[in-house]
Each structure stands twice: as C-alpha cells, then as structure tokens.
Design a protein around this motif. Structure first.
Motif: not given
Length: 399
Positions: A266-267, A225, A270-271, A274
């Motif tokens: 939020q991430y 992201r 799942s990421m 960043l």
C-alpha cells in the motif's frame, strides 16, 4: 642431585598465524614431549616493502625429556631396593630418590614461573587498571597488554603519556561507525533486540529525527509510516500510536508476514520511510526470534535492520544476543539508554571482537531528546580517568 639443565632442552619460540597452528606444529615435531610456557600476540610485517602488519601468535616452549629419562633411574633403584635384604637400606634409598624428585619439581616450578609470569612494567599495570575501570573485557585488556609488550621498548614504556595516548588511539581504531544509509525510497528500517531495550521509543525517535530535520531545514516533511509487529507486549501498539499522533504519522499493526506485505504494498509508492517495531524476546528464546524473522520475508522489502542493545548490557549477554539475532543480518547496532551508565568498555570490547559497527546512541524516554549519530570521539571522550588529547583525536577520528 639432579641438574635441571640435564633434563630440559633450552627455551624456544615458535610463531604461527593462530594458537592452534602453534600447537599442531609442536605436536607434529615433538609429539607430547613439549610444554608451552606462554603465548603472546605479535605483529608480522607483510605486503610491499613490509608496510603492513598482521597479527600472529608466538609461543614460548621447552622440549620435555622422554619418560624413560626420569623413569629409568626409578626402575633401576626400585630393583636394587627389592634385592636388598635389609628394610632399613631400602627405606633410605627410597627416601633419597624422593628427595631428588622433589628437588627437580622445585626447580621446574621456579623455572616455569620465571618464564610464564615475567614482571609487568608499571605502565602496563596502570593501563590495565584504567581499562578495567572502564569495564573493558579481560580478553580486550589482554590484547592491549600483549600489543604494548610487542610494540614498545622498555624505554618507551617509561613514557606513560606516550603509551596512554597510543592506547586511546587503539581503542578508537577498534570502534567502527556505520556510515549513513542513503537508499532509494521506500527505505524500510527495522529495529530488533531483546525485551526492555527501548525498541519502540527508538523507532519513535528515528521518526522524530526525520520530521525535525525537515522542519529545521524548512523542507516539506517526507512521508513516513510506522508499523508494529510486536504481538507480545501489552500496550505496544498504543504507545506507538501515541507517538504517531504527536508527529502526525500513521501507525499500523501487522500480526502476520502477509499483513506486513499488505502494508508495504500500500505504501511503497507513496512513502519515503517505513519504520518497523518488533517484539522483544529473551536472548535465549531462539524459536520465537526465528518466527519473528519470518515477518520480514516480504518480496521487495529489503529491510535495513538495526540491533538495539542497552549501554549497560554485560559483555557475555551481548555476545549471546548478537549470536541469536545474527539471522536478521543486522546492519549495525544502536546503543540505547546511554544515560544509565558511564562506562562503555563492555559494549566496545564485544563489538570490536565481532567487527560490528555502531550507528546511533540514545537516552531518555522523550522522543525529541538525544538521538544522535554515533562517533568515535563521543566514546573516547567518555573514557574515565584517561587523559584525552581532544585536538589529537579530533584530527584522527573526525567523521
């Protein structure tokens, strides 16, 4: 006529860890009655069996005579002059005294020049010229010159090839390359730096590197992201959005520390990575830089911060930039726009002085072009007009 040796104690030397230590020791011993003629860096052997060396400062000085040694004959002669009834006699005595003082000053000047400004060996002059051509700083060049005088005999200095090879080694030893960072996901990477250094393009290049590395290896692309907190540059979000669309990477804009925290929350589960783009400010706009720093005050964020600077940044400006961005506790430096200069001496000088490492080097606008891990060999082979023994530096500095 006054004899210089009657008014000066012999030349002496003193070695202490720093120049300030030398001056303090001399002041404690002689008060104000000393004159430092020169200073140089030397290396003292320390540790077990003297196998290690540490730098120290050696000063060359002379002890000056007490004030009365010069003033006393002046006072005595002045008294004699005033007691004379004849103006002509007084004028002659004053003129004779002035001649003596001028002669002493001339000898002092010759003596000091001989000590302070010894003739440089031709090899040292050539090395200094090469370093100047590559835009190393004056301080860096002086350190190299002092080290040459300290570590090489006159006979060894006659062998220019030997000296040149050793200087290249020293330059390489002063270049610190940051190791690859392997951290538990999510890996938060933040690029900071002044305006115009190419932070947004660098963020996109880092994302492209992650994506292309996975594609070349035939692995699934890791979830990435990108977030921009650049609230000052018109079009910054749109530029990053364009890069994101090409690579199929989601891009968000955060206008407050709370929004950075929201996206991270939020991430984070799942990421993999960043990437955070930041606002660019003048290096002297300390208040705005400090406000931007607060965007990263997010619990659990633990950002890996890189300072981006262009390869053509002047040494004095780089020092100022590094000082004002120190609050970010940046991990290392990314040198951008390497295609805009052929000399890296200014950057290498300051980073060596500040003991800061280099991670990556970049050039060009296309995000898929030239983003590579920095290496010592890459910088050494770029030195202009140095005779580089590639096999030798590969053996020493191969990463």
């Amino acid at each position: 006529m006054l004899n210089l040796n009657e008014n000066l104690v012999g030349v002496e030397t003193l070695v202490r860890p720093t120049y300030e230590d030398c001056k303090a020791a001399l002041h404690n011993q002689y008060g104000e009655l000393y004159r430092i003629l020169s200073k140089e860096t030397v290396f003292e052997r320390t540790g077990f069996l003297g196998l290690f060396q540490k730098p120290a400062i050696k000063v060359t000085f002379v002890r000056e005579p007490a004030t009365y040694e010069v003033q006393e004959p002046v006072s005595r002669m002045a008294s004699q002059v005033t007691s004379q009834s004849s103006t002509n006699v007084a004028d002659e005595k004053i003129e004779a005294l002035n001649d003596k003082i001028e002669e002493l000053s001339r000898k002092m000047s010759i003596f000091t020049s001989a000590v302070v400004q010894p003739e440089k060996h031709e090899t040292i002059k050539r090395i200094e010229s090469l370093l100047q051509e590559n835009e190393f700083t004056t301080t860096y060049i002086e350190d190299i010159s002092n080290r040459l005088r300290s570590e090489f005999s006159a006979a060894e200095l006659d062998n220019f090839d030997l000296v040149e090879r050793r200087v290249v080694d020293w330059i390489g030893q002063g270049i610190h390359i940051a190791p690859e960072s392997f951290v538990k996901a999510p890996h938060v990477i933040v690029i900071v730096g002044p305006t115009g250094v190419g932070k947004t393009t660098t963020v996109a290049k880092m994302a492209a590197r992650i994506v292309l590395t996975a594609d070349k290896a035939g692995r699934p692309r890791p979830p990435v992201r990108m977030v921009t907190i650049d609230t000052t540059r018109v079009g910054a979000e749109q530029q990053l959005q364009s890069y994101g669309e090409i690579m199929d990477i989601q891009v968000d804009k955060a206008e407050s520390p709370e929004e950075v925290g929201k996206f991270f929350g939020q991430y984070k589960d799942s990421m993999d990575t960043l990437l955070v783009d930041t606002s660019g400010y003048s290096p002297n706009d300390y208040d705005s830089i400090a406000k931007m720093r607060k965007f990263l005050d997010v619990p659990g964020l633990h950002p890996d911060v890189y300072l981006a600077v262009t390869a053509s940044t002047k040494a004095r400006d780089l020092v100022n930039i590094m000082q004002n961005y120190e609050m970010f506790n940046f991990r290392s430096v990314i040198i951008t726009k390497c295609d805009e200069t052929t000399h890296f001496g200014n950057i290498l000088s300051v980073l060596a002085e500040k003991n800061k490492s280099i991670s990556y080097i970049t050039d060009g606008q296309p995000v898929s072009r030239f983003f590579e891990k920095a290496t010592v060999v890459r910088f050494l082979t770029n030195l202009a007009d140095f005779n580089i023994d590639r096999s030798h530096i590969d053996d020493i500095f191969r990463s």
